[in-house]
Design a protein around this motif. Structure first.
Motif, PDB file in Angstrom:
ATOM      1  N   MET A 192     -40.849 -46.660  22.528  1.00 55.89           N
ATOM      2  CA  MET A 192     -39.552 -47.131  23.027  1.00 55.89           C
ATOM      3  C   MET A 192     -38.543 -45.989  22.957  1.00 55.89           C
ATOM      4  O   MET A 192     -38.458 -45.281  21.949  1.00 55.89           O
ATOM      5  CB  MET A 192     -39.061 -48.324  22.188  1.00 55.89           C
ATOM      6  CG  MET A 192     -37.726 -48.877  22.656  1.00 55.89           C
ATOM      7  SD  MET A 192     -37.179 -50.289  21.663  1.00 55.89           S
ATOM      8  CE  MET A 192     -38.425 -51.487  22.126  1.00 55.89           C
ATOM      9  N   LEU A 193     -37.794 -45.811  24.015  1.00 62.66           N
ATOM     10  CA  LEU A 193     -36.809 -44.731  24.064  1.00 62.66           C
ATOM     11  C   LEU A 193     -35.608 -45.052  23.181  1.00 62.66           C
ATOM     12  O   LEU A 193     -35.108 -46.174  23.180  1.00 62.66           O
ATOM     13  CB  LEU A 193     -36.343 -44.514  25.500  1.00 62.66           C
ATOM     14  CG  LEU A 193     -37.412 -44.055  26.496  1.00 62.66           C
ATOM     15  CD1 LEU A 193     -36.842 -44.021  27.900  1.00 62.66           C
ATOM     16  CD2 LEU A 193     -37.957 -42.687  26.098  1.00 62.66           C
ATOM     17  N   ASP A 194     -35.152 -44.046  22.446  1.00 59.33           N
ATOM     18  CA  ASP A 194     -34.003 -44.198  21.572  1.00 59.33           C
ATOM     19  C   ASP A 194     -32.727 -43.830  22.348  1.00 59.33           C
ATOM     20  O   ASP A 194     -32.611 -42.720  22.893  1.00 59.33           O
ATOM     21  CB  ASP A 194     -34.151 -43.300  20.344  1.00 59.33           C
ATOM     22  CG  ASP A 194     -33.058 -43.525  19.336  1.00 59.33           C
ATOM     23  OD1 ASP A 194     -33.288 -44.260  18.361  1.00 59.33           O
ATOM     24  OD2 ASP A 194     -31.956 -42.969  19.527  1.00 59.33           O
ATOM     25  N   VAL A 195     -31.789 -44.759  22.406  1.00 61.83           N
ATOM     26  CA  VAL A 195     -30.566 -44.552  23.203  1.00 61.83           C
ATOM     27  C   VAL A 195     -29.750 -43.389  22.659  1.00 61.83           C
ATOM     28  O   VAL A 195     -29.187 -42.593  23.421  1.00 61.83           O
ATOM     29  CB  VAL A 195     -29.731 -45.851  23.222  1.00 61.83           C
ATOM     30  CG1 VAL A 195     -28.386 -45.610  23.900  1.00 61.83           C
ATOM     31  CG2 VAL A 195     -30.492 -46.954  23.947  1.00 61.83           C
ATOM     32  N   ARG A 196     -29.680 -43.258  21.333  1.00 56.15           N
ATOM     33  CA  ARG A 196     -28.898 -42.149  20.761  1.00 56.15           C
ATOM     34  C   ARG A 196     -29.489 -40.797  21.151  1.00 56.15           C
ATOM     35  O   ARG A 196     -28.741 -39.853  21.423  1.00 56.15           O
ATOM     36  CB  ARG A 196     -28.839 -42.297  19.244  1.00 56.15           C
ATOM     37  CG  ARG A 196     -27.997 -43.492  18.766  1.00 56.15           C
ATOM     38  CD  ARG A 196     -28.134 -43.714  17.286  1.00 56.15           C
ATOM     39  NE  ARG A 196     -29.521 -44.031  16.935  1.00 56.15           N
ATOM     40  CZ  ARG A 196     -29.949 -44.241  15.696  1.00 56.15           C
ATOM     41  NH1 ARG A 196     -29.100 -44.160  14.683  1.00 56.15           N
ATOM     42  NH2 ARG A 196     -31.218 -44.528  15.453  1.00 56.15           N
ATOM     43  N   ARG A 197     -30.804 -40.709  21.169  1.00 56.70           N
ATOM     44  CA  ARG A 197     -31.418 -39.444  21.573  1.00 56.70           C
ATOM     45  C   ARG A 197     -31.184 -39.191  23.060  1.00 56.70           C
ATOM     46  O   ARG A 197     -31.030 -38.034  23.481  1.00 56.70           O
ATOM     47  CB  ARG A 197     -32.914 -39.453  21.254  1.00 56.70           C
ATOM     48  CG  ARG A 197     -33.207 -39.535  19.759  1.00 56.70           C
ATOM     49  CD  ARG A 197     -34.679 -39.323  19.456  1.00 56.70           C
ATOM     50  NE  ARG A 197     -34.940 -39.506  18.053  1.00 56.70           N
ATOM     51  CZ  ARG A 197     -35.534 -40.569  17.521  1.00 56.70           C
ATOM     52  NH1 ARG A 197     -35.949 -41.546  18.310  1.00 56.70           N
ATOM     53  NH2 ARG A 197     -35.727 -40.657  16.218  1.00 56.70           N
ATOM     54  N   MET A 198     -31.149 -40.253  23.861  1.00 54.41           N
ATOM     55  CA  MET A 198     -30.843 -40.081  25.289  1.00 54.41           C
ATOM     56  C   MET A 198     -29.436 -39.520  25.468  1.00 54.41           C
ATOM     57  O   MET A 198     -29.189 -38.688  26.354  1.00 54.41           O
ATOM     58  CB  MET A 198     -30.984 -41.413  26.021  1.00 54.41           C
ATOM     59  CG  MET A 198     -32.433 -41.886  26.176  1.00 54.41           C
ATOM     60  SD  MET A 198     -32.570 -43.535  26.911  1.00 54.41           S
ATOM     61  CE  MET A 198     -31.868 -43.260  28.539  1.00 54.41           C
ATOM     62  N   TYR A 206     -29.889 -42.263  33.449  1.00 55.05           N
ATOM     63  CA  TYR A 206     -29.836 -43.536  32.730  1.00 55.05           C
ATOM     64  C   TYR A 206     -28.899 -43.444  31.528  1.00 55.05           C
ATOM     65  O   TYR A 206     -28.172 -44.399  31.213  1.00 55.05           O
ATOM     66  CB  TYR A 206     -31.232 -43.953  32.271  1.00 55.05           C
ATOM     67  CG  TYR A 206     -32.011 -44.679  33.336  1.00 55.05           C
ATOM     68  CD1 TYR A 206     -31.714 -46.011  33.651  1.00 55.05           C
ATOM     69  CD2 TYR A 206     -33.036 -44.050  34.031  1.00 55.05           C
ATOM     70  CE1 TYR A 206     -32.419 -46.684  34.637  1.00 55.05           C
ATOM     71  CE2 TYR A 206     -33.753 -44.719  35.026  1.00 55.05           C
ATOM     72  CZ  TYR A 206     -33.440 -46.030  35.324  1.00 55.05           C
ATOM     73  OH  TYR A 206     -34.132 -46.702  36.303  1.00 55.05           O
ATOM     74  N   ALA A 207     -28.900 -42.302  30.843  1.00 56.55           N
ATOM     75  CA  ALA A 207     -28.003 -42.119  29.699  1.00 56.55           C
ATOM     76  C   ALA A 207     -26.546 -42.192  30.136  1.00 56.55           C
ATOM     77  O   ALA A 207     -25.695 -42.754  29.444  1.00 56.55           O
ATOM     78  CB  ALA A 207     -28.290 -40.782  29.015  1.00 56.55           C
ATOM     79  N   ALA A 208     -26.247 -41.618  31.321  1.00 59.52           N
ATOM     80  CA  ALA A 208     -24.882 -41.685  31.844  1.00 59.52           C
ATOM     81  C   ALA A 208     -24.479 -43.131  32.128  1.00 59.52           C
ATOM     82  O   ALA A 208     -23.365 -43.559  31.800  1.00 59.52           O
ATOM     83  CB  ALA A 208     -24.760 -40.836  33.111  1.00 59.52           C
ATOM     84  N   GLY A 251     -36.288 -35.235  32.743  1.00 62.76           N
ATOM     85  CA  GLY A 251     -35.013 -35.043  32.059  1.00 62.76           C
ATOM     86  C   GLY A 251     -33.843 -35.534  32.903  1.00 62.76           C
ATOM     87  O   GLY A 251     -32.908 -36.162  32.393  1.00 62.76           O
ATOM     88  N   ARG A 252     -33.874 -35.249  34.229  1.00 67.65           N
ATOM     89  CA  ARG A 252     -32.796 -35.731  35.110  1.00 67.65           C
ATOM     90  C   ARG A 252     -32.781 -37.259  35.181  1.00 67.65           C
ATOM     91  O   ARG A 252     -31.721 -37.882  35.205  1.00 67.65           O
ATOM     92  CB  ARG A 252     -32.963 -35.126  36.506  1.00 67.65           C
ATOM     93  CG  ARG A 252     -32.464 -33.689  36.613  1.00 67.65           C
ATOM     94  CD  ARG A 252     -32.416 -33.227  38.057  1.00 67.65           C
ATOM     95  NE  ARG A 252     -33.772 -33.067  38.618  1.00 67.65           N
ATOM     96  CZ  ARG A 252     -34.480 -31.950  38.523  1.00 67.65           C
ATOM     97  NH1 ARG A 252     -33.962 -30.891  37.898  1.00 67.65           N
ATOM     98  NH2 ARG A 252     -35.695 -31.868  39.040  1.00 67.65           N
TER      99      ARG A 252
END
Length: 302
Positions: A1-7, A68-70, A62-63
């Motif tokens: 699962m992707l970590d939002v803080r790391r994103m 998604y992070a934005a 990465g892009r």
């Protein structure tokens, strides 16, 4: 699962163009940022950055994650703004329960007053008798209820009562009645009359019966109408006398007269009820204030 803080760390690196610059902007060490990006790459299963001289640039993966992070960052900012508005009482929803005769003279002007100060708070109004409104309030189905309550029944049950006003009862007599010439009646003057009931069993009727008991009698109800307008119609027809609260006399029948009574004055006491466990809500506090201000302006007074 992707970590939002790391994103969000990845986004900072992509925006600044280097791990070192991102670390400086965020107050981290470059090695700490690099370690977190490495963990994020393991979570994604793809490389996210590639070196370009002294900086880095995002890979396709990465892009993708940066976009998604934005979007997540924008949603978090919107959520923070919405929460700030809710905390300040600028937005939200309040569910209110009230009884019929409180609607036009108390609830309507109070809600109008409240909306001038809180235009984006939605107030949901629903008619309900106290026997229904208080259980709904306790169960969380309503935020505030306007109720009639005996002053000796204000403790326990997890409900906090705020006194709004004392609604005095007046005598309603047929025109031409032997007592109609008196401006003020002793309550005991009505002891031997036939009575028209105007109240459902409950705190309103209790207020009438308690006052009559204090005056030394119990009224004999020949007609039960349980509605103020209907009660006035029966009185106008000569079927008896009645006691009706001042808030219930907005539309007077042309064939009745209304007289004040004393010794004692029957009174139903009106409260705003909220849960003691309700979290602090500026909007709820504002509505209570509007109700108190409106009640202060009522002819019955406080």
């Amino acid at each position: 699962m992707l970590d939002v803080r790391r994103m969000q760390l990845l986004r900072a690196v992509v925006t600044s163009g280097s791990v070192t610059a991102a670390a400086r902007d965020l107050g981290y060490t470059p090695s700490a940022v690099s370690q977190q990006i490495t963990v994020l790459e393991r979570e994604a299963g793809l490389a996210l950055l590639e070196r370009t001289g002294r900086g880095v640039r995002p890979t396709d993966a990465g892009r993708l994650l940066n976009d998604y992070a934005a979007a997540i960052g924008e949603q978090v900012a919107e959520a923070e703004t919405a929460l700030a508005d809710l905390r300040a009482g600028r937005t939200g929803r309040l569910a209110v329960r009230y009884f019929a005769t409180a609607g036009a003279s108390l609830v309507a002007p109070a809600v109008a007053r409240f909306r001038r100060a809180h235009p984006d708070v939605r107030v949901e109004l629903r008619l309900g008798e106290p026997e229904q409104s208080l259980p709904e309030l306790k169960q969380g189905g309503a935020d505030l209820a306007i109720v009639v309550r005996s002053p000796d029944r204000l403790t326990g049950d997890g409900i906090r009562f705020t006194h709004l006003l004392d609604d005095r009862y007046a005598a309603v007599l047929p025109r031409g009645h032997r007592l109609a010439a008196k401006r003020v009646l002793e309550l005991a003057d009505l002891a031997d009359e036939a009575w028209v009931g105007s109240e459902w069993p409950g705190p309103c009727l209790d207020a009438v019966l308690d006052a009559c008991a204090s005056a030394g009698f119990r009224p004999e109800f020949g007609v039960q109408s349980e509605d103020y307008a209907t009660a006035q119609g029966f009185v106008a027809a000569g079927l008896g006398v009645s006691l009706v609260p001042e808030m219930g006399l907005g539309n007077r029948h042309p064939a009745v007269v209304v007289r004040r009574v004393r010794n004692p004055v029957p009174v139903r006491v009106i409260y705003a009820a909220v849960r003691e466990s309700s979290p602090a809500q500026p909007a709820l506090h504002g509505l209570l204030g509007a109700l108190r201000e409106t009640a202060d302006s009522q002819p019955s007074g406080r």
